[in-house]
Design a protein around this motif. Sequence first.
Motif, PDB file in Angstrom:
ATOM      1  N   VAL A   1     -81.588  12.003  86.064  1.00 28.29           N
ATOM      2  CA  VAL A   1     -80.251  12.600  86.008  1.00 28.29           C
ATOM      3  C   VAL A   1     -80.375  14.036  86.509  1.00 28.29           C
ATOM      4  CG1 VAL A   1     -79.363  11.144  84.165  1.00 28.29           C
ATOM      5  CG2 VAL A   1     -80.557  13.247  83.578  1.00 28.29           C
TER       6      VAL A   1
ATOM      7  N   PHE B   1     -75.813  11.109  87.989  1.00 30.66           N
ATOM      8  CA  PHE B   1     -76.758  10.619  88.981  1.00 30.66           C
ATOM      9  C   PHE B   1     -76.455  11.280  90.323  1.00 30.66           C
ATOM     10  CE2 PHE B   1     -76.040   6.931  86.074  1.00 30.66           C
ATOM     11  CZ  PHE B   1     -77.280   6.979  85.450  1.00 30.66           C
TER      12      PHE B   1
ATOM     13  N   TRP C   1     -70.701  14.787  81.093  1.00 27.42           N
ATOM     14  CA  TRP C   1     -71.131  13.707  81.976  1.00 27.42           C
ATOM     15  C   TRP C   1     -70.163  13.606  83.148  1.00 27.42           C
ATOM     16  CZ3 TRP C   1     -75.424  11.493  82.975  1.00 27.42           C
ATOM     17  CH2 TRP C   1     -75.499  10.231  83.576  1.00 27.42           C
TER      18      TRP C   1
END
Length: 240
Positions: free
Chosen positions: A123, A133, A227
């Motif tokens: 990551v 990613f 995220w």
Amino acid sequence: GRLLGGALQGPLRGGLRAVTQVAVVLQRGPVVIPEVHPIEREFVQLYKEERDYYARNDVLLHDQLVQRFPAEFHTPAPEEYPYFQARNYVLERFKPAPRVTPDDRSDNRKSINRALSQSLFLVVKSQDGRWGFPVVDVAPGDTLHMATARYLAAENSNQMEICFPTFKPLAHYKPSSSSSAGAASTSSEGTVFLLRVVYVLGRVPMAAKFADHAWVTPAQLPEYEPWAFPGTMPLLKEIL
């Protein structure tokens, strides 16, 4: 997007084609033997070639002597051959490689040499602080795999060997709004395909465009916030 002649192309929106992107899910699988220094790897290879050469010749020589001088030479059991004697000597003294590495003890998540019994996934952290990613655009005429291989070769100067375990992406993600995901910005007009890539061998240098990176287990993924792919974490926990 649709699959047209092996190449992915997004639908036309207002005269412009929507961008198709790949989120590169780079995986290091469980490790049986930890990565060794390149010099050590080369020495082991040379030793193996020399050992095999002399092992073959020992067996051949003995077989020729048995055929030519049957009275003086008997056919030994395989364990009597020098090669098998050496093999048994090594096996008796074999000790498995340690499963806990120094990077495990220090929890160094920038290292790939940790959590050897599990899979690790790369990551990256973009400059705006989002984890995700690495993402790459799929050029017209390219497949997901072509775009991914070209991106990894360019970013890593061909210092890393990879393989694609399948031709199918893990999943696809449709951003609800413009967001940044690692190596490129996702677009609300396109689709991001998550593609698994397996690390085989070599160095994995990180591009300067990333603010940070980590190799993490699936269970550690939720620790990396914010995220870049909102709402995908439950699915990732199931498929990784």
